[in-house]
Design a protein around this motif. Structure first.
Motif, short mmCIF file in Angstrom:
data_model
loop_
_atom_site.label_atom_id
_atom_site.label_comp_id
_atom_site.label_asym_id
_atom_site.label_seq_id
_atom_site.Cartn_x
_atom_site.Cartn_y
_atom_site.Cartn_z
N GLU A 148 -1.26 0.85 -11.49
CA GLU A 148 -2.23 0.38 -10.49
C GLU A 148 -2.57 -1.08 -10.73
OE1 GLU A 148 -5.67 2.89 -10.24
OE2 GLU A 148 -4.42 4.66 -9.91
N ARG A 149 -2.68 -1.44 -12.00
CA ARG A 149 -2.99 -2.84 -12.35
C ARG A 149 -1.89 -3.78 -11.84
NH1 ARG A 149 -5.38 -6.11 -16.44
NH2 ARG A 149 -5.04 -8.20 -15.59
N ARG A 194 -0.68 -7.45 -5.10
CA ARG A 194 -1.42 -7.69 -3.84
C ARG A 194 -2.08 -9.06 -3.87
NH1 ARG A 194 -2.38 -2.06 -3.66
NH2 ARG A 194 -4.07 -2.26 -5.15
N SER A 221 -2.17 -4.11 -8.09
CA SER A 221 -3.32 -4.92 -7.71
C SER A 221 -2.98 -6.41 -7.89
CB SER A 221 -4.51 -4.46 -8.55
OG SER A 221 -5.41 -5.48 -8.72
N ASP A 222 -2.33 -6.76 -8.99
CA ASP A 222 -1.89 -8.16 -9.19
C ASP A 222 -0.88 -8.56 -8.12
OD1 ASP A 222 -3.52 -8.27 -11.39
OD2 ASP A 222 -1.90 -8.07 -12.86
N GLN A 229 0.82 -1.23 0.00
CA GLN A 229 0.00 0.00 0.00
C GLN A 229 0.85 1.27 0.00
OE1 GLN A 229 -0.21 -2.37 2.32
NE2 GLN A 229 -0.41 -1.55 4.40
#
Ligand SMILES: CC(C)(COP(=O)(O)OP(=O)(O)OC[C@H]1O[C@@H](n2cnc3c(N)ncnc32)[C@H](O)[C@@H]1OP(=O)(O)O)[C@@H](O)C(=O)NCCC(=O)NCCS
Length: 227
Positions: free
Chosen positions: A82-83, A89, A86-87, A67
């Motif tokens: 961002e993509r 995470r 997100s992957d 984060q």
């Protein structure tokens, strides 16, 4: 075109004429037909050791909570989307960063599960191995051993796991800076393959001996899951 000419000139100055020519040939082949040649490297746990050799001491190297990386997705200098985060995470990746004061100057990601290498292919490896990937150092900080400096933190994170077998990575064979950095960390070149073609027709090409047992690159959505 001018951008490519400057890159080739930079490669010639840094790595010599022969490698610069190979870099140019790759860029042209990739542009015309789609050609991404990869070197697979392994660092078995028995050979893995930290390396703090030449990085200045004022730098701090530590694990970075995913984060914490969100603000960097809006700064194009960091090559983080961002993509991608997100992957990362979803895989529960471990990010290791190097900071100069408050400024993130170098980072890498480390995954314990199969990980997409692009929109069409996934790198698969046996349990116990950690895929070290997306190493990045800000251009003005390159060549100071910052990537190498991350190795101690990565090993602190993973080497204590009972099942830890070592680190693995994939490098495009014309990425000479990356190969030099991994060589200094004692990674061994173990297999080669290429992703060739364009669009839906892209496929993995490797000769019969290329992949070490248990390591593979699978086309996403393919039923047999192997190259
Ligand atoms: C690959 C990369 C992470 C290496 O990071 P680094 O912190 O510069 O690593 P090192 O200091 O160990 O340098 C590695 C090599 O970079 C090259 N290098 C040295 N100075 C450089 C500079 N100013 N600019 C670019 N490359 C340089 C050298 O070949 C050096 O090896 P050498 O010292 O044996 O000659 C960095 O070049 C980078 O971010 N590249 C763009 C992203 C990328 O390709 N990532 C790798 C994906 S596998």
């Amino acid at each position: 075109m001018l951008g490519l000419a400057l890159e080739v000139r930079d490669h010639a100055a840094r790595f010599g004429a022969e490698r610069a020519a190979r870099y140019l040939a790759w860029r042209v082949a990739d542009r015309l037909a789609g050609y991404m040649p990869y070197q697979g490297l392994l660092l078995p746990a028995s050979r893995a050791r930290g390396r703090n050799a030449f990085a200045p001491n004022r730098l701090v190297c530590r694990e970075v909570a995913l984060q914490e990386l969100a603000p960097y997705t809006s700064d194009s200098a960091y090559d983080l989307s961002e993509r991608f985060l997100s992957d990362a995470r979803a895989r529960a990746d471990c990010c290791i960063g190097v900071f100069a004061g408050e400024k993130l100057v170098s980072y890498s990601f480390n995954s314990r599960v199969p990980t997409n290498i692009d929109s069409g292919f996934r790198y698969e490896f046996p349990e116990g191995w950690v895929y070290h990937f997306k190493a990045f150092t800000l251009p003005e900080w390159r060549g100071q051993g910052l990537h190498s400096r991350q190795m101690s933190a990565i090993l602190n994170k993973f080497a204590g796991l009972a099942c830890f077998k070592g680190l693995t990575t994939l490098v495009v064979t014309t990425n000479y800076a990356s190969l030099a950095s991994f060589a200094r960390l004692y990674f061994e070149p173990v297999f080669r393959f290429a992703i060739v073609g364009k669009g839906e027709k892209r496929r993995v090409v490797a000769d019969g001996h290329s992949f070490r047992e248990g390591f593979a690159v699978a086309k996403l959505g393919a039923s047999n899951g192997g190259p």
